[in-house]
Motif scaffolding. Structure first.
Motif, PDB file in Angstrom:
ATOM      1  N   UNK B 349       0.835  -1.205   0.000  1.00  0.00           N
ATOM      2  CA  UNK B 349       0.000   0.000   0.000  1.00  0.00           C
ATOM      3  C   UNK B 349       0.869   1.253   0.000  1.00  0.00           C
ATOM      4  N   UNK B 350       1.943   1.235   0.836  1.00  0.00           N
ATOM      5  CA  UNK B 350       2.812   2.402   0.915  1.00  0.00           C
ATOM      6  C   UNK B 350       3.528   2.651  -0.399  1.00  0.00           C
ATOM      7  N   UNK B 351       3.996   1.582  -1.066  1.00  0.00           N
ATOM      8  CA  UNK B 351       4.704   1.766  -2.330  1.00  0.00           C
ATOM      9  C   UNK B 351       3.786   2.396  -3.358  1.00  0.00           C
ATOM     10  N   UNK B 352       2.532   1.897  -3.423  1.00  0.00           N
ATOM     11  CA  UNK B 352       1.599   2.439  -4.410  1.00  0.00           C
ATOM     12  C   UNK B 352       1.227   3.868  -4.056  1.00  0.00           C
ATOM     13  N   UNK B 353       1.051   4.129  -2.735  1.00  0.00           N
ATOM     14  CA  UNK B 353       0.661   5.483  -2.330  1.00  0.00           C
ATOM     15  C   UNK B 353       1.793   6.477  -2.607  1.00  0.00           C
ATOM     16  N   UNK B 354       3.027   6.066  -2.338  1.00  0.00           N
ATOM     17  CA  UNK B 354       4.153   6.963  -2.621  1.00  0.00           C
ATOM     18  C   UNK B 354       4.246   7.268  -4.101  1.00  0.00           C
ATOM     19  N   UNK B 355       3.863   6.264  -4.926  1.00  0.00           N
ATOM     20  CA  UNK B 355       4.017   6.443  -6.363  1.00  0.00           C
ATOM     21  C   UNK B 355       2.914   7.298  -6.965  1.00  0.00           C
ATOM     22  N   UNK B 356       1.655   7.017  -6.641  1.00  0.00           N
ATOM     23  CA  UNK B 356       0.571   7.761  -7.280  1.00  0.00           C
ATOM     24  C   UNK B 356      -0.548   8.165  -6.331  1.00  0.00           C
ATOM     25  N   UNK B 357      -0.391   7.921  -5.036  1.00  0.00           N
ATOM     26  CA  UNK B 357      -1.363   8.429  -4.076  1.00  0.00           C
ATOM     27  C   UNK B 357      -2.696   7.706  -4.054  1.00  0.00           C
ATOM     28  N   UNK B 449       1.697   0.741 -14.360  1.00  0.00           N
ATOM     29  CA  UNK B 449       2.913   0.008 -14.016  1.00  0.00           C
ATOM     30  C   UNK B 449       4.003   0.964 -13.554  1.00  0.00           C
ATOM     31  N   UNK B 450       4.696   0.607 -12.485  1.00  0.00           N
ATOM     32  CA  UNK B 450       5.820   1.429 -12.030  1.00  0.00           C
ATOM     33  C   UNK B 450       6.811   0.533 -11.330  1.00  0.00           C
ATOM     34  N   UNK B 451       7.981   1.105 -11.080  1.00  0.00           N
ATOM     35  CA  UNK B 451       9.027   0.343 -10.402  1.00  0.00           C
ATOM     36  C   UNK B 451       9.187   0.938  -9.008  1.00  0.00           C
ATOM     37  N   UNK B 452       9.004   0.124  -7.977  1.00  0.00           N
ATOM     38  CA  UNK B 452       9.110   0.659  -6.625  1.00  0.00           C
ATOM     39  C   UNK B 452      10.584   0.794  -6.254  1.00  0.00           C
ATOM     40  N   UNK B 453      10.837   1.620  -5.245  1.00  0.00           N
ATOM     41  CA  UNK B 453      12.221   1.898  -4.854  1.00  0.00           C
ATOM     42  C   UNK B 453      12.872   0.651  -4.272  1.00  0.00           C
ATOM     43  N   UNK B 454      14.192   0.630  -4.309  1.00  0.00           N
ATOM     44  CA  UNK B 454      14.944  -0.543  -3.846  1.00  0.00           C
ATOM     45  C   UNK B 454      14.624  -0.860  -2.387  1.00  0.00           C
TER      46      UNK B 454
END
Lengths: 103, 486
Positions: B349-357, B449-454
């Motif tokens: 959830x956090x990865x998706x929220x950081x990426x596009x809210x 589609x996106x790439x989450x941070x390492x």
């Protein structure tokens, strides 16, 4: 007239109940905070009175009260800071307006 | 005074040293140095976590210090280590968020507050005197309120913080009131002394005792968000930043559950059947059922996980009922599994929220097509939370139910039956998320589609490894069981 333990315990219980009542019915956050202070002070009275009347041989209740007062002060300071933040962003400190998050 | 007793508090003192290091480097570092504060904290905390597994720290039996105010034993070190692992994952997952534009000036504060709350939780679990416990409790919950308010530019964050601090103060006032009655009844605040005098007090003052216990249990119930004291949970979880929500839902809840177990059995264990057996049964049934029923209709995923965590708290409480070594081991194992499963879900959830809210369930329609790895991680987390066999969640529920049923009364059979029925209900709403991700077609709202941070990926890999490993390898539970010696 003898001042017995009940003369302290009943007022402190009334104080506590007033605090609970105020916390539930008041809509202004500062007033709610004042009600919370009432509750915490009722607890302090309880500790001191139990210590003084029932267990005067050691000071445990008194020390607990000292710490409880300090903790209550910290809680109030933090709550005031947060309420100021809410006021800055909403221009209002009524809890009935704090209902943006439903669903 | 014998200063060597500070050596009993090895973990607390090293945590304080760690906190001071982070604090000083945050205060005196240059602007460029500030960028590394998150990484520095993660590395130092990783070392600290490893240090907790050293035989020197674990010790071999119960050690008390400060005339019995503080206690440590292999079991307490084990639960602290479990929480440390969870905190480490939270720290790694929050690296990206603290580096984002809005937080960058104050990023050190997040780590400092987090370490302080952890210190408070240590005191809560190790304290054997109610003064130490209350200070630990406040030290754990006050900085958390500041962390909930951390997103200065989002109104929801402030609203959540206001709700959290008001309910936290209310609950601690109620708890203190209960403690004052306990003090009045027994004349001491040491756990051991209270338990001793409880025996004589129990026959004469049972009504008073039940009132005091009701206050204490409801005060602690707020921290654990048991029904009917759960009303703050959903709003706070939704409004707080996702990293803080994940911290609040696993670490804070896990430590409160363990402290609850210690208090209920060590202090009030004598009056179990007279005073609080039925109180706890009612709380457990209400918590599991109402948490489940409300979770079904949530659309916001953070709110959904809030209600799911309420019902999970009910299962954790079942471990408290099972009064034996197995109960305590099952509770610790449940917390461990819950840390991995919930942090995996919050990681996604956090990865998706950081990426596009996006945090709504409809945004996850067809996520498998766009972000297959995130979808599979989320699916594993949901399966583990629901308790589907090969994954860890099944075994943690299994052990909890077994330890409770070992009590052998009819009432406990009914209780476990209700909990089992609720597990089936929970399967429905956990699978709703899986269905949205895998079966529904993607539409224009679906996360691109996106790439989450390492760092986010590392956090999720660790969680997935935990979900699979704890389910397939029995060594973890066996070692917990051997560590718990009553």
């Amino acid at each position: 007239m003898d001042i017995t333990i009940l003369y302290y315990l009943v007022p402190s219980l009334i104080m506590f109940c007033c605090g609970v009542y105020g916390f539930i019915t008041r809509r202004n956050m500062i007033a709610m905070l004042i009600s919370l202070e009432l509750m915490l002070n009722a607890v302090d009275i309880n500790f001191v009175v139990f210590n003084r009347f029932l267990y005067p041989e050691n000071m445990e209740g008194m020390f607990f009260t000292l710490f409880a007062i300090a903790i209550a002060a910290a809680e109030t300071a933090l709550a005031i800071a947060i309420i100021i933040n809410v006021f800055r962003s909403a221009k209002n400190i009524s809890v009935s307006d704090l209902s943006k998050m439903k669903h | 005074m014998d200063y060597s007793q500070f050596l009993a508090m090895k973990q607390e003192i090293s945590l304080l040293v760690l906190f001071l290091l982070v604090f000083l480097s945050d205060t005196f570092a240059s602007n460029r140095g500030c960028k590394t504060i998150g990484g520095l904290t993660c590395v130092l905390f990783g070392l600290f976590t490893l240090w907790g597994f050293c035989p020197v720290v674990i010790g071999s039996d119960t050690v008390t210090a400060f005339e019995g105010m503080y206690e440590t034993s292999p079991a307490i070190v084990a639960i602290k280590n479990i929480l440390n692992v969870g905190v480490l994952i939270v720290l790694i997952q929050s690296l990206k968020w603290t580096a984002s534009e809005n937080q960058v000036i104050r990023r050190g504060e997040f780590y400092e507050l987090l370490l302080l709350t952890l210190f408070g939780m240590y005191l809560m679990m190790s304290g054997r005197h109610f003064l130490v416990f209350v200070i630990g409790l406040e030290c754990a919950s006050l900085p958390l309120a500041a962390m909930v308010a951390f997103n200065k530019h989002r109104y929801e964050s402030h609203e959540a913080a206001a709700k959290y601090i008001l309910t936290a103060v209310f609950s601690s006032a109620v708890l203190l009131m209960g403690l004052s009655f306990v003090y009045g009844l027994t004349g001491s605040l040491y756990y051991g002394h209270i338990a001793d005098s409880m025996f004589s007090a129990s026959t004469s003052n049972i009504v008073m005792l039940v009132v005091a216990l009701a206050f204490v249990i409801s005060g602690l119930g707020f921290k654990l968000s048991l029904v009917p004291f759960h009303l703050w949970t959903a709003d706070v979880y939704q409004g707080a930043p996702t990293s803080v929500t994940s911290y609040l839902s696993v670490i804070s809840k896990g430590s409160a559950a363990f402290a609850f177990l210690v208090i209920l059995w060590q202090v009030f264990g004598q009056v179990y059947s007279e005073a609080w057996e039925w109180m706890l049964y009612a709380l457990i049934i209400l918590t599991i059922t109402i948490g489940n029923l409300f979770a079904i209709r949530q659309q916001n995923l953070k709110r959904f996980l809030a209600f799911s965590s309420i019902s999970q708290a009910g299962y954790i409480m079942l471990g408290i009922i099972g009064d034996n070594a197995m109960g305590e081991a099952a509770l610790m194992f449940y917390i461990l599994v819950y840390i991995f499963s919930n942090l995996a879900a919050f990681g996604v959830i956090g990865a998706i929220e950081n990426n596009c809210g996006k945090v709504s369930m409809t945004d996850y329609n067809g996520l498998y097509k766009t972000n297959p790895r995130l979808a599979v991680t989320m699916m594993l987390a949901m399966f583990s939370l629901a308790g589907i066999p090969p994954f860890a969640g099944f075994f943690s529920k299994f052990f909890i139910f077994t330890s409770a049923i070992n009590q052998g009364s009819v009432a406990i059979y009914v209780l476990v039956l209700i909990a089992l029925i609720n597990t089936i209900i929970s399967l429905y709403y956990y699978l709703l998320v899986v269905k949205a991700m895998f079966i529904k077609e993607e539409d224009e709202f679906t996360v691109a589609p996106f790439r989450s941070a390492l760092t986010e990926r590392i956090g999720m890999w660790v969680c997935v490894a935990g979900i699979l490993g704890l389910g397939l390898v029995s060594w973890f539970y066996d070692s917990l069981l051997s560590v718990v010696g009553f």
